[in-house]
Scaffold this active site. Structure first.
Site, PDB file in Angstrom:
ATOM      1  N   GLY A  51       0.851  -1.180   0.000  1.00 19.18           N
ATOM      2  CA  GLY A  51       0.000   0.000   0.000  1.00 19.18           C
ATOM      3  C   GLY A  51       0.885   1.226   0.000  1.00 19.18           C
ATOM      4  O   GLY A  51       1.916   1.269   0.681  1.00 19.18           O
ATOM      5  N   GLY A  52       0.508   2.233  -0.805  1.00 23.59           N
ATOM      6  CA  GLY A  52       1.384   3.371  -1.060  1.00 23.59           C
ATOM      7  C   GLY A  52       2.028   4.004   0.157  1.00 23.59           C
ATOM      8  O   GLY A  52       3.254   4.086   0.275  1.00 23.59           O
ATOM      9  N   ASP A 267       6.766   4.477  -5.027  1.00 20.63           N
ATOM     10  CA  ASP A 267       6.715   4.767  -3.586  1.00 20.63           C
ATOM     11  C   ASP A 267       8.100   5.132  -3.060  1.00 20.63           C
ATOM     12  O   ASP A 267       8.233   6.015  -2.195  1.00 20.63           O
ATOM     13  CB  ASP A 267       6.179   3.556  -2.832  1.00 20.63           C
ATOM     14  CG  ASP A 267       4.737   3.232  -3.205  1.00 20.63           C
ATOM     15  OD1 ASP A 267       3.986   4.166  -3.536  1.00 20.63           O
ATOM     16  OD2 ASP A 267       4.374   2.045  -3.174  1.00 20.63           O
TER      17      ASP A 267
END
Length: 325
Positions: A51-52, A267
């Site tokens: 997840g970012g 990211d």
């Protein structure tokens, strides 16, 4: 179920806080060859937090910085994810939700080196759960210097969620947005500090198709003129990245390196930039740190992120005159 929070979650709020609305358990594996209608015998899976915003926080930690990750946590997968985050030594605060945290699968075909990514949509947040996450940001004390909102939205997320989240921050908090699937109509006139995207995401945000670097520059400038953000950073894939501000455009070509996996490059790029900014470096140098970290990430297997030593080495290679126009 116990609350999967890291050991020092009640300590002082660091300068950088990340928000992940739709986190994931990232599972990666290898298979000899991908073929339909057969049982594909995979290698032993590797599980990592995903997840970012969680990835940004992990990359900041690996680069030697301090941060806190805020994320939604649901069900057994969320509990497992929380334990992995704890093991990564990243300070975090989960918001417990009713739905099940999603799981993503990355499979590498050993016969040709191609990588297949299977991403689930994730749970839908209730109005109450959205409000809990926003209140958590609003009540951070002290308020962070940087809030990084990163990763895709949950299915059915309220149209004004990101506006409310940004408005929950203090006036002197710099917001960095790195997410997809949003439209410019989702935001009011309170400007972000930096909007980070790739070409496709920037086009979707503005509701148009971008064909060239010139289109990217024009589109980025339109966001700045409209008061949506002060800076726009756009990844160009093999072309590197563009930084656009009100009065300048800088393009950096990514160094040539062996590519092992592209997962986590975006990211890592965001992490490199915000960490440099938190250390009072210029936006130009922060941009270089971002490109260095993003490039370092493609040198690592599976869903791993940038390594500090490689990032520092690549940054040193980038410290030469860059194209400015």
């Amino acid at each position: 179920m116990s609350n999967p929070i890291s050991g020092n979650e009640q300590g002082a709020v660091p300068a950088i806080v990340t928000v992940t609305v739709n986190p994931a358990l990232d599972t990666s594996s290898h298979v000899a060859s991908v073929a339909p209608d057969h049982k594909l015998r995979c290698s032993v899976p590797i599980y990592e937090p995903g997840g970012g915003g969680i990835n940004v926080a992990r990359a900041i930690h690996q680069l030697g910085g301090k941060t806190m990750a805020l994320w939604t946590c649901g069900g057994a997968i969320g509990h497992f994810l929380g334990n992995l985050i704890k093991q990564s030594k990243v300070t975090n605060r989960p918001v417990l939700i009713e739905g099940m945290t999603r799981e993503n699968l990355v499979v590498t075909d050993e016969s040709n080196g191609r990588q297949y990514r299977f991403c689930h949509p994730g749970p839908t947040l209730s109005t109450f759960e959205e409000a809990k996450l926003i209140d958590l940001v609003k009540n951070l004390d002290p308020a962070p210097a940087y809030l990084v909102i990163s990763g895709g939205p949950s299915p059915g997320l309220s149209a004004d969620f990101y506006t409310r989240l940004i408005n929950a921050t203090s006036d002197d908090c710099r917001v960095i947005l790195d997410t997809s699937g949003l439209a410019i109509s989702s935001f009011d006139k309170r400007p972000m500090y930096l909007y980070k995207s790739n070409i496709g995401e920037l086009g979707l945000f503005l509701g148009r198709t971008l064909q060239s670097d010139a289109d990217v520059v024009e589109s980025a400038r339109s966001l700045i003129v409209a008061g949506v953000t002060e800076y726009v950073v756009t990844s160009l894939g093999a072309g590197g990245a563009l930084l656009v501000s009100e009065n300048k455009v800088i393009q950096i070509k990514a160094p040539t390196v062996p590519i092992v996996s592209r997962v986590g490059a975006g990211d890592s790029m965001t992490a490199g930039m915000v960490l440099a900014l938190s250390r009072k470096e210029s936006i130009d140098d922060a941009f270089m740190w971002g490109v260095a970290a993003g490039t370092a990430a493609v040198m690592t297997p599976g869903t791993q992120l940038c390594h500090r030593s490689q990032t520092e080495e690549l940054f040193a290679r980038l410290r030469q005159p860059i194209e400015e126009r």
